[in-house]
Design a protein around this motif. Structure first.
Motif, short mmCIF file in Angstrom:
data_model
loop_
_atom_site.label_atom_id
_atom_site.label_comp_id
_atom_site.label_asym_id
_atom_site.label_seq_id
_atom_site.Cartn_x
_atom_site.Cartn_y
_atom_site.Cartn_z
N LEU A 140 -4.94 2.14 -16.53
CA LEU A 140 -6.43 2.05 -16.62
C LEU A 140 -7.03 2.80 -15.47
N LYS A 141 -6.12 2.90 -14.51
CA LYS A 141 -6.54 3.68 -13.20
C LYS A 141 -6.22 5.23 -13.30
N ASP A 142 -5.54 5.63 -14.58
CA ASP A 142 -5.25 6.92 -14.64
C ASP A 142 -6.49 7.38 -15.48
N GLU A 143 -7.16 8.45 -14.96
CA GLU A 143 -8.39 9.03 -15.73
C GLU A 143 -7.92 9.77 -17.10
N ASP A 144 -6.86 10.24 -17.18
CA ASP A 144 -6.44 10.93 -18.51
C ASP A 144 -6.06 10.02 -19.72
N TYR A 145 -5.58 8.79 -19.09
CA TYR A 145 -5.32 7.67 -20.15
C TYR A 145 -6.57 7.10 -20.62
N ALA A 165 -9.63 8.27 -20.53
CA ALA A 165 -10.40 9.22 -21.43
C ALA A 165 -9.60 9.42 -22.86
N LYS A 166 -8.45 9.29 -22.90
CA LYS A 166 -7.63 9.56 -24.38
C LYS A 166 -7.91 8.12 -25.00
N LEU A 167 -8.04 6.85 -24.32
CA LEU A 167 -8.32 5.54 -24.83
C LEU A 167 -9.66 5.57 -25.59
N ALA A 168 -10.60 6.09 -24.71
CA ALA A 168 -11.88 6.34 -25.01
C ALA A 168 -12.20 7.14 -26.38
N ARG A 169 -11.70 8.02 -26.23
CA ARG A 169 -11.55 8.91 -27.29
C ARG A 169 -11.07 8.67 -28.81
N SER A 170 -9.95 7.65 -28.49
CA SER A 170 -9.27 7.19 -29.83
C SER A 170 -10.10 5.88 -30.27
N ARG A 171 -10.51 4.92 -29.28
CA ARG A 171 -11.21 3.87 -29.75
C ARG A 171 -12.74 3.91 -30.12
N PHE A 172 -13.34 4.62 -29.38
CA PHE A 172 -14.60 4.63 -29.44
C PHE A 172 -15.45 6.08 -29.87
N TYR A 173 -14.37 7.05 -30.38
CA TYR A 173 -15.04 8.11 -30.88
C TYR A 173 -15.78 8.93 -30.01
N TYR A 174 -15.43 8.83 -28.36
CA TYR A 174 -15.87 9.85 -27.60
C TYR A 174 -15.21 11.21 -27.74
N SER A 175 -15.95 12.22 -27.43
CA SER A 175 -15.47 13.57 -27.56
C SER A 175 -15.84 14.13 -26.47
N LYS A 176 -15.27 15.35 -25.94
CA LYS A 176 -15.57 16.25 -25.07
C LYS A 176 -16.61 17.16 -25.59
N ASP A 177 -17.39 17.77 -24.65
CA ASP A 177 -18.37 18.63 -25.28
C ASP A 177 -17.75 19.86 -26.13
N GLY A 178 -18.43 20.03 -27.03
CA GLY A 178 -18.25 21.04 -28.02
C GLY A 178 -16.85 20.78 -28.93
N GLU A 179 -16.46 19.40 -28.83
CA GLU A 179 -15.39 18.78 -29.50
C GLU A 179 -15.99 17.99 -30.90
N LYS A 180 -15.41 18.04 -31.84
CA LYS A 180 -15.93 17.00 -33.20
C LYS A 180 -14.81 16.20 -33.44
N VAL A 181 -14.99 15.06 -33.60
CA VAL A 181 -14.12 14.02 -33.96
C VAL A 181 -14.33 13.87 -35.69
N TYR A 182 -13.01 13.88 -36.34
CA TYR A 182 -12.89 13.43 -37.75
C TYR A 182 -12.09 12.14 -38.02
N PRO A 183 -12.86 10.91 -38.22
CA PRO A 183 -12.07 9.73 -38.14
C PRO A 183 -11.19 9.39 -39.44
#
Length: 153
Positions: free
Chosen positions: A97-102, A104-122
């Motif tokens: 959890l101290k690793d920012e990349d991990y 970010a990846k966890l937040a994107r997969s679990r909470f559907y966060y996305s980067k600017d301009g990125e679309k999420v299709y669950p």
């Protein structure tokens, strides 16, 4: 044999003089001493048996208590191993959890966060199953940290 009454022959008479009286008194005194010694020995044996019985009972109960404490110790050692494994796993998760990349990846997969301009299709079945597995892992970790030794790994 018909002449014998109470273990004595009718032809034998006892003398009634001072010497015979002293001998009879001496015999009776010796008999009293023997009876006293037998009673004292019986009392000492009874007391000895009571002491050995009490000590034996204490040894038996102490042994039973020791067996129970050994079982509790083994259970505590098993719980300690389980908790130490859980602590190691949680330390690894904290390190991740101290690793920012991990994160970010966890937040994107679990909470559907996305980067600017990125679309999420669950995908409905896939994400729900992953979330259920993650929730089960979290509950198992909580159970292990609370010291529940009945949970299975």
């Amino acid at each position: 044999m018909t002449d014998v009454i109470n273990g004595r022959n009718q032809n034998v008479e006892q003398l009634d003089n001072e010497y015979v009286k002293k001998q009879i008194a001496k015999y009776q005194e010796q008999h009293r001493k023997v009876v006293f010694k037998r009673r004292r020995l019986t009392l000492l044996l009874a007391i000895t048996f009571l002491i050995f019985g009490f000590v034996g009972f204490q040894l038996f109960s102490d042994h039973q208590r020791l067996v129970k404490l050994e079982a509790i110790k083994q259970e505590a050692v098993a719980d300690n191993k389980l908790v130490s494994k859980n602590v190691d796993q949680l330390k690894k998760e904290v390190a991740l959890l101290k690793d920012e990349d991990y994160v970010a990846k966890l937040a994107r997969s679990r909470f559907y966060y996305s980067k600017d301009g990125e679309k999420v299709y669950p995908i409905s079945g896939q994400n729900q199953n992953a979330k259920d597995q993650e929730d089960a892992k979290v509950e198992k970790a909580i159970d292990r940290t609370n010291g529940s030794s009945t949970t299975e790994e």
